[in-house]
Design a protein around this motif. Structure first.
Motif, PDB file in Angstrom:
ATOM      1  N   ASN A 261       0.837  -1.193   0.000  1.00  0.00           N
ATOM      2  CA  ASN A 261       0.000   0.000   0.000  1.00  0.00           C
ATOM      3  C   ASN A 261       0.876   1.248   0.000  1.00  0.00           C
ATOM      4  O   ASN A 261       1.631   1.486   0.944  1.00  0.00           O
ATOM      5  CB  ASN A 261      -0.929  -0.009   1.222  1.00  0.00           C
ATOM      6  CG  ASN A 261      -1.934   1.113   1.169  1.00  0.00           C
ATOM      7  OD1 ASN A 261      -1.641   2.221   1.595  1.00  0.00           O
ATOM      8  ND2 ASN A 261      -3.122   0.845   0.648  1.00  0.00           N
ATOM      9  N   LYS A 307      -7.936  -1.240  -0.393  1.00  0.00           N
ATOM     10  CA  LYS A 307      -8.456   0.126  -0.385  1.00  0.00           C
ATOM     11  C   LYS A 307      -9.101   0.399   0.971  1.00  0.00           C
ATOM     12  O   LYS A 307      -9.857  -0.431   1.483  1.00  0.00           O
ATOM     13  CB  LYS A 307      -9.486   0.322  -1.498  1.00  0.00           C
ATOM     14  CG  LYS A 307      -8.864   0.434  -2.887  1.00  0.00           C
ATOM     15  CD  LYS A 307      -9.848   1.038  -3.860  1.00  0.00           C
ATOM     16  CE  LYS A 307      -9.281   1.115  -5.273  1.00  0.00           C
ATOM     17  NZ  LYS A 307      -8.075   1.937  -5.340  1.00  0.00           N
ATOM     18  N   GLU A 311      -8.778   7.071   3.508  1.00  0.00           N
ATOM     19  CA  GLU A 311      -7.327   6.972   3.350  1.00  0.00           C
ATOM     20  C   GLU A 311      -6.599   8.080   4.100  1.00  0.00           C
ATOM     21  O   GLU A 311      -5.511   7.868   4.639  1.00  0.00           O
ATOM     22  CB  GLU A 311      -6.965   7.004   1.860  1.00  0.00           C
ATOM     23  CG  GLU A 311      -7.469   5.766   1.110  1.00  0.00           C
ATOM     24  CD  GLU A 311      -7.021   5.724  -0.337  1.00  0.00           C
ATOM     25  OE1 GLU A 311      -6.685   6.795  -0.883  1.00  0.00           O
ATOM     26  OE2 GLU A 311      -7.000   4.616  -0.905  1.00  0.00           O
TER      27      GLU A 311
END
Length: 613
Positions: A261, A307, A311
């Motif tokens: 990530n 995801k 975020e």
């Protein structure tokens, strides 16, 4: 009229699907390991031959399967992990697609043995390349064993794309180690060509880290631990001395699943913001626990991507936790002297265990308390090094951790004249060749590079001044005029808002002429023009070579050029103030360019050299 569109036969469809899930032997190992972990295994053995091209076998002691489940598990979209669309929104198992075994079986000679505790006999499933399925019964222990032989034997193009045995084996071992790292409570064994290569018994995460990386790895790392109801982050990050030029040593596990990530990586890198040089990367092993509803792992068949719902929030959390961790430890490297008396070399002894919040090994410190009492008054510091005004201090972001370098000065009353001297009981401090400050500490001798120490102080002051956006400068008695070349004139104009925040007051005139009316309080008035030019040139060099953002670049350029130089003499009072200011920064161990500021030589090293041991 013939139809051109046809439904593909099952075995052809499976081979196509296999391309998404199984692209090399490592993919098979990863999928089989995850199935074993999902099955509640306490022991998992991996057997490899010919880098996985001839044989991949994974044996576990998990719950096993009934005959019906064993037959179903090799069909496409057959899974015990999910059953409704809602289940996809909160995946808590490693497998869930129901594609892995069918895909593997489509491109290999496949055999599965499985048995439940309650069954007298286990089930054997065999699938050859033509897709025929054989079912047999047999006697073996509880658990599941999957053998994958001659991988890609029926898709030669795919087999030809495989790399050398050494490369494929390395990928397999990496996948094996990642699983072992995320599940220290499980015992793992790895056999290559019948040789036992890795034997990891069930243990703590600390012991598993030692087994996978190195016996002394923990001494090179800082432990991360931040637990909240919503999200938790634990694991390890490297001390600044161990930054490396390789990206390969970063491990991030989300709910125990290894994922890649960019957001997490960047959050960690930015926490090291003023330690990392371009091309440096911190080693880390991090475990994040979060509500499965807040994350989507169903992004790619390999399940390596993920995801997050929010975020920004995840980024801020990781950045804050890593920064807090870095600020909670004493990160000064020890140095030992090696060789005989005529040929002495210095060697870093970085594998030195330290306790969190232990900053007792500092110059001038008798004890550390929660409320900071500086060694010298703010007036002293203002006069000698310049200081930011109260507005800037108020605007600077507060530290999340109690300041580690707190000290209480012990005042001593002279018995003859009754005066007090706060420095009388301080350890010695001297300047070596007008470059290095030497001071006594609890464990021996501390050596500080004066230039880079001042650089660190100025760098953090510069960043604070940008954030505060409140100019603070000393006015020149006689403004200085200088004609710049057109490129420097334009650059100075572009940087004017930032230069103003640093303390420069500049008036732009015709024909590339500027007047310098005010300068930062840290700069000596005789050198303001030279330093301004040096800052502009350093900024341009950083821009070309390192591509830093404007604030970071200018802060680094300013601190580099405005700091005291090697050869500049400091008196004792100035040295003590410099050290005090250094230990008030967020990262006193390395300069903004990543160079070490401080080293320690333990008293034991001196004892050894003088024959006292």
């Amino acid at each position: 009229m013939n139809n051109k569109i046809k439904i593909l036969p099952e075995n052809v469809a499976n081979k196509i699907a296999a391309g998404e899930v199984v692209n090399r032997p490592e993919s098979v190992v990863k999928e089989l390991l995850e199935n074993s972990i999902d099955a509640g295994a306490n022991k998992i053995d991996v057997i490899i031959k010919n880098a996985g091209k001839s044989l991949i076998q994974v044996v576990d002691d998990g719950i096993g399967m009934s005959e019906e489940d064993a037959v179903l598990c090799v069909q496409r979209h057959a899974t015990s992990k999910i059953s409704t669309i809602e289940d996809l929104e909160a995946i808590s198992t490693f497998g869930f697609r129901g594609e892995a075994l069918a895909s593997i079986a489509a491109v290999s000679q496949f055999e599965l043995k499985t048995k439940r505790e309650e069954d007298e006999l286990g089930t054997i499933i065999k699938i050859e390349g033509d897709g025929n399925l054989l079912v047999e019964k047999g006697s073996f222990p509880r658990g599941t064993s999957v053998s994958v032989k001659n991988l890609f034997f029926n898709v030669p193009a795919r087999r030809n794309f495989l790399k050398s045995n050494a490369t494929e084996l390395k990928h397999i071992i990496d996948a094996f180690k990642r699983s072992a790292l995320s599940h220290p409570e499980i015992s793992f064994k790895f056999y290559n060509e019948d040789d036992l290569i890795f034997d990891f018994p069930a243990c703590s995460i600390h012991e598993r880290m030692k087994a996978i990386f190195a016996e002394n790895i923990i001494d090179a790392l800082l432990e991360v631990k931040e637990l909240t109801d919503y999200i938790s982050l634990t694991g390890f990050v490297t001390k600044p001395a161990y930054l490396q030029k390789s990206k390969g040593e970063q491990y991030f596990f989300l709910n125990k699943r290894y994922v890649t990530n960019k957001i997490i990586n960047h959050a960690v890198y930015s926490a090291y913001e003023n330690i990392l040089e371009k091309g440096d990367y911190p080693f880390f092993v991090l475990f994040m626990t979060i509500d499965p509803h807040k994350v989507d792992v169903n992004v790619h068949p390999s399940k390596l991507e993920v995801k997050f719902d929010d975020e920004r929030e995840i980024y801020a959390f990781v950045h804050a936790v890593i920064k807090k961790t870095l600020g909670s430890y004493d990160l000064v490297p020890n140095v030992s002297l090696e060789g005989n008396t005529t040929d002495v070399t210095m060697k870093f002894q970085n594998f030195k265990s330290i306790e969190k919040e232990d900053f007792s090994d500092r110059p001038f410190s008798k004890q550390f308390e929660s409320k900071r009492t500086p060694i010298f008054s703010e007036d002293d510091i203002e006069r000698l090094f310049g200081n930011l005004n109260k507005d800037i201090k108020a605007a600077a972001s507060p530290s999340e951790v109690p300041h580690p370098f707190e000290s209480k000065q012990i005042e001593i009353t002279h018995q003859f004249d009754g005066t007090t001297n706060s420095e009388a009981d301080s350890p010695f401090i001297v300047m070596l060749h007008n470059k290095y400050i030497l001071s006594q500490i609890k464990s021996g001798l501390m050596i500080i590079d004066a230039h880079v120490a001042h650089e660190r102080i100025l760098y953090e002051q510069a960043l604070q001044s940008f954030d505060a956006n409140i100019p603070f400068s000393q006015q020149l008695l006689f403004p200085q005029s200088i004609q710049l070349d057109p490129a420097d004139y334009q650059l100075a104009k572009d940087l004017e808002p930032y230069l103003t925040n640093l303390g420069f007051v500049i008036k732009f005139k015709a024909k590339n002429v500027i007047d310098v009316i005010g300068i930062p309080s840290d700069i000596k008035a005789q050198h303001e023009i030279d330093i301004l030019l040096d800052i502009l040139h350093e900024f341009r060099k950083n821009q070309q070579e390192k591509r830093l953002d404007i604030k970071d670049n200018l802060a680094k350029s300013y601190s580099c050029k405005a700091a005291i130089k090697a050869g500049d003499k400091l008196n004792e009072r100035e040295m003590r103030i410099l050290v005090d200011k250094l230990f008030a920064t967020s990262m006193p161990y390395v300069c903004p360019h990543g160079r070490p500021i401080i080293i320690k030589i333990p008293i034991e090293e001196f004892d050894k050299r003088f024959g006292r041991t």
